[in-house]
Design an enzyme around this catalytic site. Sequence first.
Site, PDB file in Angstrom:
ATOM      1  N   THR A  62       0.906  -0.851   0.054  1.00 27.55           N
ATOM      2  CA  THR A  62      -0.086  -0.007  -0.036  1.00 27.55           C
ATOM      3  C   THR A  62       0.822   1.278  -0.066  1.00 27.55           C
ATOM      4  O   THR A  62       0.914   2.164   0.958  1.00 27.55           O
ATOM      5  CB  THR A  62      -1.076   0.065   1.296  1.00 27.55           C
ATOM      6  OG1 THR A  62      -0.069  -0.030   2.463  1.00 27.55           O
ATOM      7  CG2 THR A  62      -1.990  -0.984   1.198  1.00 27.55           C
ATOM      8  N   PRO A  63       1.607   1.473  -1.159  1.00 28.83           N
ATOM      9  CA  PRO A  63       2.443   2.629  -1.176  1.00 28.83           C
ATOM     10  C   PRO A  63       1.482   4.009  -1.052  1.00 28.83           C
ATOM     11  O   PRO A  63       0.356   3.775  -1.545  1.00 28.83           O
ATOM     12  CB  PRO A  63       3.199   2.679  -2.704  1.00 28.83           C
ATOM     13  CG  PRO A  63       2.325   1.829  -3.169  1.00 28.83           C
ATOM     14  CD  PRO A  63       1.777   0.592  -2.319  1.00 28.83           C
ATOM     15  N   HIS A  64       1.918   4.967  -0.405  1.00 34.36           N
ATOM     16  CA  HIS A  64       1.169   6.129  -0.286  1.00 34.36           C
ATOM     17  C   HIS A  64       2.009   7.424  -0.142  1.00 34.36           C
ATOM     18  O   HIS A  64       3.121   7.288   0.410  1.00 34.36           O
ATOM     19  CB  HIS A  64       0.000   5.853   1.067  1.00 34.36           C
ATOM     20  CG  HIS A  64       0.685   5.476   2.248  1.00 34.36           C
ATOM     21  ND1 HIS A  64       1.184   4.237   2.442  1.00 34.36           N
ATOM     22  CD2 HIS A  64       1.131   6.254   3.227  1.00 34.36           C
ATOM     23  CE1 HIS A  64       1.635   4.487   3.688  1.00 34.36           C
ATOM     24  NE2 HIS A  64       1.639   5.616   4.190  1.00 34.36           N
ATOM     25  N   ALA A  65       1.064   8.547  -0.275  1.00 36.20           N
ATOM     26  CA  ALA A  65       1.877   9.877   0.117  1.00 36.20           C
ATOM     27  C   ALA A  65       0.707  10.737   0.312  1.00 36.20           C
ATOM     28  O   ALA A  65      -0.434  10.540   0.067  1.00 36.20           O
ATOM     29  CB  ALA A  65       2.391  10.459  -1.262  1.00 36.20           C
ATOM     30  N   ILE A  97      -2.133   4.762  -2.522  1.00 40.88           N
ATOM     31  CA  ILE A  97      -3.207   5.632  -1.930  1.00 40.88           C
ATOM     32  C   ILE A  97      -2.547   7.182  -2.034  1.00 40.88           C
ATOM     33  O   ILE A  97      -1.205   7.368  -1.796  1.00 40.88           O
ATOM     34  CB  ILE A  97      -3.161   5.298  -0.447  1.00 40.88           C
ATOM     35  CG1 ILE A  97      -3.827   4.146  -0.420  1.00 40.88           C
ATOM     36  CG2 ILE A  97      -4.203   6.611   0.305  1.00 40.88           C
ATOM     37  CD1 ILE A  97      -3.812   3.658   1.393  1.00 40.88           C
TER      38      ILE A  97
END
Length: 143
Positions: A62-65, A97
């Site tokens: 779930t990579p996100h910023a 995300i």
Amino acid sequence: MKLIDEGLVRLDVKASTKEEVISLLADSLDCEGRLEDRDQYVLDVLAREKEFSTSIGFGVATPHAKADSVRVASLGFARLARPLLWGEDEVSMVFQIAVPLAEAGERHLQILASISRRLIHEDFRTRLAAAKTAREVLELLAE
């Protein structure tokens, strides 16, 4: 604007690194008008990855910023043609995300919790892995 739509779903992605997947999903987010600055968003996601891997088990990352580079809270999805190493885990599905900095706290956690609640069910993961179209993925996520 919905959190995810067909333009944010990529199936059978051929990628050999997590950076390629992150970049591909950033392209989708940008094409859908969800980012203020695509390149900065990618840098933001990669910076977060350097802190700690976003692999959450079950073959999912779930990579996100949470950043000013994001215009509207969004979710991109990629199912990989072949699993790849993400931190120390093999990953075959990626939920990326994007959340505007102004919504950083609660919105990000809501999205992550919603994904996690579904992923604990093996049937959901199996059906997601077998989905043939972006529409099928959206229908599964809407259940």
